[in-house]
Enzyme design. Structure first.
Site, PDB file in Angstrom:
ATOM      1  N   LYS A 170       0.945  -1.039   0.349  1.00 59.63           N
ATOM      2  CA  LYS A 170      -0.272   0.333  -0.143  1.00 59.63           C
ATOM      3  C   LYS A 170       1.077   1.040   0.448  1.00 59.63           C
ATOM      4  O   LYS A 170       2.117   1.277   0.073  1.00 59.63           O
ATOM      5  CB  LYS A 170      -0.824  -0.067   0.789  1.00 59.63           C
ATOM      6  CG  LYS A 170      -2.186   1.434   1.431  1.00 59.63           C
ATOM      7  CD  LYS A 170      -3.281   0.455   0.443  1.00 59.63           C
ATOM      8  CE  LYS A 170      -4.158   1.008   0.253  1.00 59.63           C
ATOM      9  NZ  LYS A 170      -5.631  -0.457  -0.478  1.00 59.63           N
ATOM     10  N   ASP A 200      -7.193   4.055  -4.237  1.00 60.25           N
ATOM     11  CA  ASP A 200      -7.699   3.683  -3.139  1.00 60.25           C
ATOM     12  C   ASP A 200      -8.653   5.539  -2.832  1.00 60.25           C
ATOM     13  O   ASP A 200      -8.404   6.431  -3.346  1.00 60.25           O
ATOM     14  CB  ASP A 200      -7.194   3.998  -1.536  1.00 60.25           C
ATOM     15  CG  ASP A 200      -7.550   3.618  -0.664  1.00 60.25           C
ATOM     16  OD1 ASP A 200      -7.856   2.010  -0.618  1.00 60.25           O
ATOM     17  OD2 ASP A 200      -7.058   4.277   0.117  1.00 60.25           O
TER      18      ASP A 200
HETATM   19  P1  NDP Z   1     -12.873   8.108  -2.723  1.00 58.98           P
HETATM   20  O1  NDP Z   1     -12.222   9.326  -2.637  1.00 58.98           O
HETATM   21  O2  NDP Z   1     -13.522   8.028  -4.235  1.00 58.98           O
HETATM   22  O3  NDP Z   1     -13.681   8.048  -1.540  1.00 58.98           O
HETATM   23  C1  NDP Z   1     -13.679   8.749  -0.635  1.00 58.98           C
HETATM   24  C2  NDP Z   1     -15.209   8.575   0.490  1.00 58.98           C
HETATM   25  O4  NDP Z   1     -14.911   9.071   2.209  1.00 58.98           O
HETATM   26  C3  NDP Z   1     -15.715   9.893   0.343  1.00 58.98           C
HETATM   27  O5  NDP Z   1     -16.767  10.596   0.507  1.00 58.98           O
HETATM   28  C4  NDP Z   1     -14.910  10.947   1.244  1.00 58.98           C
HETATM   29  O6  NDP Z   1     -15.366  12.178   1.323  1.00 58.98           O
HETATM   30  C5  NDP Z   1     -15.205  10.132   2.464  1.00 58.98           C
HETATM   31  N1  NDP Z   1     -13.984   9.561   3.512  1.00 58.98           N
HETATM   32  C6  NDP Z   1     -12.615   9.631   3.594  1.00 58.98           C
HETATM   33  N2  NDP Z   1     -12.507   9.914   4.661  1.00 58.98           N
HETATM   34  C7  NDP Z   1     -13.333  10.780   5.132  1.00 58.98           C
HETATM   35  C8  NDP Z   1     -13.050  10.685   6.905  1.00 58.98           C
HETATM   36  N3  NDP Z   1     -12.019  10.748   6.856  1.00 58.98           N
HETATM   37  N4  NDP Z   1     -14.218  10.851   7.153  1.00 58.98           N
HETATM   38  C9  NDP Z   1     -15.307  11.147   6.654  1.00 58.98           C
HETATM   39  N5  NDP Z   1     -15.545  10.623   5.606  1.00 58.98           N
HETATM   40  C10 NDP Z   1     -14.309  10.207   4.459  1.00 58.98           C
HETATM   41  O7  NDP Z   1     -12.494   6.422  -2.140  1.00 58.98           O
HETATM   42  P2  NDP Z   1     -12.634   4.969  -2.408  1.00 58.98           P
HETATM   43  O8  NDP Z   1     -14.179   4.785  -2.426  1.00 58.98           O
HETATM   44  O9  NDP Z   1     -12.095   4.523  -2.677  1.00 58.98           O
HETATM   45  O10 NDP Z   1     -12.287   4.637  -0.664  1.00 58.98           O
HETATM   46  C11 NDP Z   1     -13.100   4.528   0.259  1.00 58.98           C
HETATM   47  C12 NDP Z   1     -12.776   3.258   1.052  1.00 58.98           C
HETATM   48  O11 NDP Z   1     -12.841   2.077   0.552  1.00 58.98           O
HETATM   49  C13 NDP Z   1     -11.334   3.511   1.728  1.00 58.98           C
HETATM   50  O12 NDP Z   1     -11.360   3.267   2.730  1.00 58.98           O
HETATM   51  C14 NDP Z   1     -10.660   2.677   0.808  1.00 58.98           C
HETATM   52  O13 NDP Z   1      -9.920   1.865   1.813  1.00 58.98           O
HETATM   53  C15 NDP Z   1     -11.492   1.460   0.902  1.00 58.98           C
HETATM   54  N6  NDP Z   1     -11.671   0.674  -0.345  1.00 58.98           N
HETATM   55  C16 NDP Z   1     -10.915   0.983  -1.579  1.00 58.98           C
HETATM   56  C17 NDP Z   1     -11.032  -0.028  -2.880  1.00 58.98           C
HETATM   57  C18 NDP Z   1     -11.086   1.551  -4.373  1.00 58.98           C
HETATM   58  O14 NDP Z   1     -11.096  -0.081  -4.965  1.00 58.98           O
HETATM   59  N7  NDP Z   1     -11.343   2.211  -4.529  1.00 58.98           N
HETATM   60  C19 NDP Z   1     -11.274  -1.347  -3.248  1.00 58.98           C
HETATM   61  C20 NDP Z   1     -10.986  -1.199  -1.786  1.00 58.98           C
HETATM   62  C21 NDP Z   1     -11.541  -1.288  -0.407  1.00 58.98           C
HETATM   63  P3  NDP Z   1     -14.888  13.760   1.333  1.00 58.98           P
HETATM   64  O15 NDP Z   1     -14.993  13.524   0.085  1.00 58.98           O
HETATM   65  O16 NDP Z   1     -15.690  14.297   2.799  1.00 58.98           O
HETATM   66  O17 NDP Z   1     -13.772  13.300   2.241  1.00 58.98           O
HETATM   67  O1  2IT Z   2      -8.133  -1.496  -0.526  1.00 60.96           O
HETATM   68  C1  2IT Z   2      -8.050  -2.493  -2.285  1.00 60.96           C
HETATM   69  O2  2IT Z   2      -8.292  -3.191  -1.774  1.00 60.96           O
HETATM   70  C2  2IT Z   2      -7.612  -1.030  -2.962  1.00 60.96           C
HETATM   71  N1  2IT Z   2      -7.647   0.111  -2.832  1.00 60.96           N
HETATM   72  C3  2IT Z   2      -7.224  -1.500  -4.503  1.00 60.96           C
HETATM   73  C4  2IT Z   2      -6.657  -1.755  -4.715  1.00 60.96           C
HETATM   74  C5  2IT Z   2      -5.739  -2.402  -6.091  1.00 60.96           C
HETATM   75  O3  2IT Z   2      -4.649  -2.909  -6.152  1.00 60.96           O
HETATM   76  O4  2IT Z   2      -6.758  -2.353  -6.497  1.00 60.96           O
END
Ligand code: NDP
Ligand code: 2IT
Length: 445
Positions: A126, A166
Site C-alpha cells: 500500500k 484508493d
Molecule cells: P474516494 O476517495 O472515492 O471516496 C472516499 C469517500 O469517503 C468520500 O465520500 C469521502 O468524503 C469519505 N471519507 C474519506 N475520508 C473520510 C474521513 N476521514 N471521514 C469521513 N469521510 C471520509 O475513496 P474510495 O471510495 O475509493 O474508498 C473508500 C474506502 O474503500 C476506503 O476505506 C478505501 O480504502 C476502501 N477501498 C477502496 C477500494 C477501491 O478500489 N477504490 C478497494 C477496496 C477498499 P470527503 O470527500 O468528504 O473526504
Molecule cells: O484497498 C484496496 O483493496 C484497494 N484500494 C484496491 C487495490 C488495488 O490494487 O486494486
C-alpha cells in the site's frame, strides 16, 4: 524460540510506536490465529507470525511540487511493500491529509490477506501521501502526481509492485501517474498500475468492482438467512468510488439505498438514492454531497451527525477506517440491522464488531467484502499480460464468482476452525494460511 500470538503482538506494539491503526489491524488478525497456532506448530517454529507483521520493505520520500500561486509545497510519500509471497506487491495509493506511516501499514497488512483470499497471484502493499486533493486544481493534482511518480517509478514494475487507487486516487490521478511513469522509463508497461483508463490498458468493470463486489458479498450473507436485497432498506456511508457502485448494485438487486455521506454530513433520500445524479455531482463535477441534496426534491441533508442513526436492514460502510464505532453499532442493532458488510478498509471499530457479534448481526470484514476491487485489478493485470481486453459481462462474471468463492471460503474455514458463522475468523485464517504455507516453502527469506 517459538512465537506466540501474545508475544508477537507485544513486539509489534514495542517496535511500531504510535501506529494505532496498524496495531488494531494486527490485533484482529492475530486474535483469529490462536487455533491455527495450536494446530500448526510448524508456523511458530519458522516464526511466521513475527515475519508476517514486519514489512519486507518500507519506502518514504519527499514530494515537492509547485502550486498554482507559484509556491513550493512539500508532502510525504509512502510505499510499504509488505509481503510478496504470493506475487508482486499489490495495493492502492491513498492521497488524504490523515495519511501517515501507521495508516499505510494497516492498509498494507490487510492487503496481504485480502489478496490471498482472491485466489490470484498478488502479494500485499500500500502507498500514498498526506497530499489533500480537495480544492486543488487539475494542474496542481497533475504536478503533484508527476512529482510523486518521479520517485516511486524506481520501486514499481509489473513483476515487482503494482499500485492502484484508493481514497483520493481515481482515474485522473492514475492517468497522471501512468503518463509520468511512461515518460521517465520510455516503456509502455501497462501492467505497472491498475485502474487505468479504458483506452490505455484499463479493464471494464474495475471502476465498479469494489462496490459491486461488496454488494454481492452482502447478498451472499443475506442468502445464508434465506434472504436477498430484494425490498431491503440499505444505509451506505461515503460518496466516493466504493459507495457509488455499491449503491448501483444494490438498486440492481432490488434493494433501496436511502443514504450516502461524506466528511461534512449525510443525505437521506427516502425515494432511493439517484445514482446517476450522485455520479454527476461527485464524479463529473467533484462537488460536495450537499449539492446532491440541493438538486433533488424531498431529500434531507444532515450536516455532521451520524449516518448510522438511519434505520436499515443492511449497512455498508464505504468511507474510511473507524467510521462506525460501538455506539453506532448499538444503534444499528437496536434498529434491526441484519447484515453489515465493509466496503471500506476497517470502518468498524473493535467495539462495533463485538456489538454485532453479540447481537447476532452478520458481519463481513473488509478484507473479504471489499476484495472485489483488487481482484478486478488482478483481472486487469491478466488482460495486460495477454494484451487482451475482456467484455464488461465477462469481467463482472469473474468478479462475482470470486466474491462468492471468498464468501464460501470464509464460512467453510470458520466452520473448520470451530467458529461457525464468524466471517472475521474465516477470512483471517483462510487468507493467512496460504501466505504462511508459501513462506514455509520458501525457507527463511
Ligand atoms: P474516494 O476517495 O472515492 O471516496 C472516499 C469517500 O469517503 C468520500 O465520500 C469521502 O468524503 C469519505 N471519507 C474519506 N475520508 C473520510 C474521513 N476521514 N471521514 C469521513 N469521510 C471520509 O475513496 P474510495 O471510495 O475509493 O474508498 C473508500 C474506502 O474503500 C476506503 O476505506 C478505501 O480504502 C476502501 N477501498 C477502496 C477500494 C477501491 O478500489 N477504490 C478497494 C477496496 C477498499 P470527503 O470527500 O468528504 O473526504
Ligand atoms: O484497498 C484496496 O483493496 C484497494 N484500494 C484496491 C487495490 C488495488 O490494487 O486494486
Amino acid at each position: 524460540m517459538t512465537s506466540t500470538v501474545e508475544s508477537v503482538y507485544e513486539e509489534v506494539l514495542r517496535r511500531n510506536p504510535g501506529e494505532a491503526e496498524f496495531h488494531q489491524a494486527v490485533k484482529e488478525v492475530l486474535h483469529s490465529l490462536r487455533e491455527v497456532e495450536k494446530r500448526h506448530p510448524e508456523y511458530a517454529d519458522a516464526r511466521i507470525l513475527s515475519r508476517i507483521v514486519e514489512p519486507e520493505r518500507q519506502i518514504m520520500f519527499r514530494v515537492p511540487w509547485v502550486d498554482d500561486k507559484g509556491q513550493v509545497q512539500v508532502n510525504r510519500g509512502f510505499r510499504v511493500e509488505f509481503n510478496s509471497a504470493l506475487g508482486p506487491y499489490k495495493g492502492g495509493l491513498r492521497f488524504h491529509p490523515t495519511v501517515y506511516l501507521g495508516i499505510i501499514k494497516f492498509l498494507g497488512f490487510e492487503q496481504i490477506f485480502k489478496n490471498s483470499l482472491t485466489g490470484l497471484a498478488m502479494g500485499g502493499g500500500k502507498g500514498g501521501s498526506d497530499f489533500d486533493p480537495h480544492g486543488k486544481s487539475d494542474a496542481e493534482v497533475m504536478r503533484f502526481c508527476q512529482s510523486f511518480m518521479t520517485e516511486l517509478y524506481r520501486h514499481i514494475g509489473e513483476n515487482t509492485d503494482v499500485p492502484a487507487g484508493d481514497i483520493g486516487v481515481g482515474g485522473r490521478e492514475i492517468g497522471y501517474m501512468f503518463g509520468q511513469y511512461k515518460r521517465i522509463t520510455n516503456r509502455f508497461d501497462a501492467g505497472v498500475l491498475t485502474g487505468k483508463g479504458l483506452d490505455w490498458g484499463g479493464s471494464l468493470a474495475r471502476t465498479e468492482a469494489t462496490g459491486y463486489g461488496c454488494t454481492v458479498f452482502a447478498n451472499e450473507m443475506l442468502g445464508t438467512k434465506g434472504e436477498s436485497f430484494d425490498g431491503r432498506r440499505v444505509v451506505i456511508s461515503g460518496a466516493g468510488n466504493v459507495a457509488i457502485y455499491a449503491a448501483q448494485k444494490v438498486e440492481q438487486l432490488g434493494g433501496k439505498v436511502v443514504t450516502v455521506s461524506d466528511s461534512s454530513g449525510y443525505v437521506v433520500d427516502e425515494n432511493g438514492i439517484d445514482v446517476a445524479l450522485l455520479q454527476q455531482v461527485k464524479e463529473v463535477e467533484r462537488a460536495r454531497l450537499s449539492e446532491y441534496a440541493a438538486r433533488r426534491d424531498g431529500v434531507k441533508y444532515v450536516q455532521g451527525g451520524s449516518v448510522w442513526d438511519v434505520n436499515c436492514d443492511v449497512a455498508l460502510p464505504c468511507a474510511t477506517q473507524n467510521e462506525l464505532d460501538e455506539a453506532a453499532a448499538k444503534t444499528l442493532a437496536k434498529n434491526g440491522v441484519k447484515v453489515v458488510a465493509e466496503g471500506a478498509n476497517m470502518p468498524c471499530t473493535e467495539g462495533a464488531v463485538k456489538v454485532f457479534r453479540e447481537a447476532g448481526v452478520l458481519f463481513g470484514p473488509g478484507k473479504a467484502a471489499n476484495a472485489g476491487g483488487v481482484a478486478t485489478s488482478g483481472l486487469e493485470m491478466q488482460q495486460n499480460a495477454s494484451r487482451d481486453s475482456w467484455t464488461f459481462e465477462r469481467t463482472e462474471e469473474e468478479l462475482t464468482s470470486i466474491m462468492k468463492n471468498i464468501h464460501d471460503t470464509c464460512l467453510a474455514t470458520a466452520e473448520e476452525y470451530g467458529t461457525p458463522g464468524d466471517y472475521v475468523a474465516g477470512a483471517n485464517i483462510a487468507g493467512f494460511k496460504k501466505v504462511a504455507d508459501t513462506m514455509l516453502a520458501y525457507g527463511v527469506v
